[in-house]
Every structure is written in structure tokens, then in C-alpha cells.
Design an enzyme around this catalytic site. Structure first.
Site, mmCIF file in Angstrom:
data_model
loop_
_atom_site.group_PDB
_atom_site.id
_atom_site.type_symbol
_atom_site.label_atom_id
_atom_site.label_comp_id
_atom_site.label_asym_id
_atom_site.label_seq_id
_atom_site.Cartn_x
_atom_site.Cartn_y
_atom_site.Cartn_z
ATOM 1 N N ASP A 1 43.708 -20.048 -71.921
ATOM 2 C CA ASP A 1 44.761 -20.718 -71.144
ATOM 3 C C ASP A 1 45.132 -19.977 -69.861
ATOM 4 O O ASP A 1 46.149 -20.297 -69.236
ATOM 5 C CB ASP A 1 46.014 -20.867 -72.025
ATOM 6 C CG ASP A 1 45.825 -21.943 -73.083
ATOM 7 O OD1 ASP A 1 45.608 -23.105 -72.698
ATOM 8 O OD2 ASP A 1 45.876 -21.630 -74.284
ATOM 9 N N ARG B 1 58.325 -21.663 -76.881
ATOM 10 C CA ARG B 1 57.736 -20.492 -76.212
ATOM 11 C C ARG B 1 58.790 -19.512 -75.693
ATOM 12 O O ARG B 1 58.525 -18.322 -75.547
ATOM 13 C CB ARG B 1 56.870 -20.945 -75.033
ATOM 14 C CG ARG B 1 55.768 -21.920 -75.400
ATOM 15 C CD ARG B 1 54.662 -21.240 -76.169
ATOM 16 N NE ARG B 1 53.641 -22.197 -76.568
ATOM 17 C CZ ARG B 1 52.617 -22.551 -75.801
ATOM 18 N NH1 ARG B 1 52.495 -22.045 -74.581
ATOM 19 N NH2 ARG B 1 51.722 -23.403 -76.242
ATOM 20 N N HIS C 1 57.417 -27.432 -72.190
ATOM 21 C CA HIS C 1 58.167 -26.563 -71.285
ATOM 22 C C HIS C 1 59.216 -27.393 -70.540
ATOM 23 O O HIS C 1 59.056 -28.602 -70.383
ATOM 24 C CB HIS C 1 57.236 -25.939 -70.237
ATOM 25 C CG HIS C 1 56.317 -24.895 -70.776
ATOM 26 N ND1 HIS C 1 54.942 -25.000 -70.703
ATOM 27 C CD2 HIS C 1 56.568 -23.707 -71.374
ATOM 28 C CE1 HIS C 1 54.391 -23.918 -71.251
ATOM 29 N NE2 HIS C 1 55.352 -23.130 -71.664
ATOM 30 N N CYS D 1 51.810 -25.629 -63.587
ATOM 31 C CA CYS D 1 51.295 -24.478 -64.368
ATOM 32 C C CYS D 1 50.151 -23.767 -63.691
ATOM 33 O O CYS D 1 49.852 -22.626 -64.017
ATOM 34 C CB CYS D 1 50.770 -24.906 -65.725
ATOM 35 S SG CYS D 1 51.409 -26.379 -66.387
HETATM 36 C C1 CIR Z 1 49.600 -23.756 -73.414
HETATM 37 O O1 CIR Z 1 49.841 -24.446 -74.415
HETATM 38 O O2 CIR Z 1 50.125 -22.667 -73.223
HETATM 39 C C2 CIR Z 1 48.591 -24.277 -72.413
HETATM 40 N N1 CIR Z 1 47.562 -24.992 -73.085
HETATM 41 C C3 CIR Z 1 49.281 -25.170 -71.399
HETATM 42 C C4 CIR Z 1 50.312 -24.429 -70.587
HETATM 43 C C5 CIR Z 1 51.031 -25.320 -69.654
HETATM 44 N N2 CIR Z 1 51.932 -24.578 -68.860
HETATM 45 C C6 CIR Z 1 53.030 -25.079 -68.295
HETATM 46 O O3 CIR Z 1 53.384 -26.219 -68.549
HETATM 47 N N3 CIR Z 1 53.742 -24.266 -67.518
#
Ligand code: CIR
Length: 253
Positions: free
Chosen positions: A60, A131, A161, A248
Site C-alpha cells: 500500500d 486506523r 478514512h 491518498c
Molecule cells: C489501505 O487500506 O490502507 C489502502 N489499501 C488504501 C489507503 C487509502 N488511503 C487514504 O484513503 N488516505
């Protein structure tokens, strides 16, 4: 105004990224191409873009936004909430140490993904999610306070998020979907409503009066254009397959 961005090239292992979406595995070649176009869009907005090399250790790792928050007063290295993502921060720390501001850090038992942090001027909204925990938010608010900034928490119900469901576009405009449409903490903003079918477009990115919007969301694009912004549509469908959105994919400062 932002002048710079940092991105990280997706690794082949992106196909094994954490996901809750049922959209299939990302196509790596297409993800690389989409990432190049994303960089082009950042440059079109006038940003100088630093591109970090892919790191196969962390599937990721292209979702660099979660690993750090760069504010005008300091940079903050996060402690990502997902076990498989914790090590991503070490290389980011090296990069941030070369910037012109002090570097702070979130420590365990605090966890924080910066995808949960939304900047509105010198105030930062922090989503409490799977998270980001209360201790991570407390540490971040203490750091912000030490640098003449403030923070407050927002409890999340359904989204990964905070910025999965809400994005600030400056000028008091806030794009929102789902649980954020009538959130009491956001009542003072002019809400630009994103309908449920296009909720993925609630994660969009303001950069110097232009707004990056995921392509294929015509109603959201029209709503944002009607509010007076120049919209740049960017295809990030391969990242959506692993729960990633537009924001992201970069750190902007
Ligand atoms: C995760 O689950 O951490 C990654 N597959 C996706 C992260 C997405 N990040 C974000 O929305 N800031």
C-alpha cells in the site's frame, strides 16, 4: 497555496493491497499509467513533484498520504493503523528531514493515518477510525497546538478514512457524501452534496483553485464546476480497487 507534492510510484505488490472493495485486483500496468497521469495533473496545478521509488515491501506504499502530514509549521510522521503499513514511514522520515521545517512523530499506542486528517486553514479535523485512535489524535492535536494550529476529532461510522467522505475545497466549500452530509461539526460550511452513486468522488483534491476529481463521476464534477472551480478529471480506477482515492496518492504542501 501549495507549491510541492511528494508521491510514491506504485509497486507490483499493489495487487495485494488491503481492500474492502469487490472490484477485482488492480492491473499493475494500468496503475502505473494512471499514476503518471496523476503526476501530470499535479504539475498542471503548478506543483513541483518529488517521485519516490516503488517499494515492494509495502503493497500500500503508493498511498503516501497516510504516512505523514506536512503543515506550514512542522511535518508529522504518522504511526499507520494497519500493521502491514507501519514500516512505510521510515523512508518518508528521511524525505521529511530534508524539508525546511521540524519533524514530529506519532508514537504507539497512538495510531494515525493522515487520510483521516483534513486541513481547514489552521484547523485540522481528525477522523477517529479503525486506523486512527483517540491517543493518535491527542498526540497530533498537542503537536498542532505547539505550532499555533488546532485540531478536533470526528467519529467515523462507515468510511475508511475521514477524507473518504469529505474534502475541503477552500472558500468555505466542503464536498461531502453519506454520513457527513448533515454532520453538526460541518454545519458552518457550504456543503456540495455528492450523491450515493458517486460517493467515491467525495475524495477530491483542491490544489490552488483547481480540483482533481476521479473521472467517471459527472454529477460530482458538475457540482464542483458550478461552485466555480476548474476541474481536472483523473482516472484512478486501479487504486479504487484497493480502497485508494485521489488524495491518498500524494502529500501536498
Ligand atoms: C489501505 O487500506 O490502507 C489502502 N489499501 C488504501 C489507503 C487509502 N488511503 C487514504 O484513503 N488516505
Amino acid at each position: 497555496m501549495f507549491s510541492q507534492a511528494i508521491v510514491r510510484t506504485p509497486c507490483k505488490n499493489l495487487i495485494n493491497g488491503i481492500t474492502s472493495a469487490a472490484l477485482g485486483k488492480p492491473d499493475y500496468a494500468r496503475a502505473l499509467l494512471q499514476h503518471r497521469h496523476y503526476i501530470d495533473a499535479l504539475k498542471q496545478c503548478g506543483l513541483k513533484v518529488t517521485v519516490l521509488a516503488a517499494d515492494e515491501t509495502y503493497p500500500d506504499s503508493t498511498f503516501i498520504e497516510d504516512t505523514a502530514l506536512i503543515t506550514p509549521g512542522c511535518s508529522i510522521i504518522t504511526n499507520p493503523g494497519a500493521a502491514s503499513r507501519k514500516g512505510e514511514v521510515e523512508e518518508i522520515a528521511t524525505v521529511l528531514n530534508n524539508l525546511d521545517r521540524p519533524v514530529k512523530r506519532i508514537y504507539a499506542p497512538g495510531t494515525l493515518d493522515a487520510g483521516d486528517v483534513m486541513m481547514v486553514g489552521s484547523h485540522y479535523y481528525i477522523g477517529l477510525s479503525e486506523r486512527t485512535n483517540a491517543e493518535g489524535a491527542r498526540q497530533l492535536i498537542a503537536i498542532l497546538n505547539n505550532h499555533a494550529m488546532t485540531g478536533s476529532t470526528i467519529k467515523l461510522d462507515r468510511v475508511l478514512h475521514l477524507k473518504t467522505g469529505v474534502s475541503y475545497l477552500e472558500n468555505n466549500y466542503m464536498v461531502a457524501a453519506g454520513e457527513f452530509l448533515s454532520h453538526p461539526d460541518f454545519r458552518k460550511f457550504t456543503i456540495l452534496k455528492i450523491n450515493a452513486e458517486e460517493s467515491y468522488a467525495a475524495n477530491c483534491v483542491w490544489i490552488n483553485d483547481q480540483v482533481l476529481v476521479p473521472s467517471g463521476h459527472p454529477a460530482a464534477q458538475k457540482t464542483i464546476e458550478t461552485a466555480g472551480y476548474r476541474v481536472i478529471a483523473v482516472d484512478v480506477s486501479e487504486f479504487q480497487k484497493v480502497d485508494g482515492g485521489l488524495s491518498c496518492l500524494s502529500l501536498r504542501f
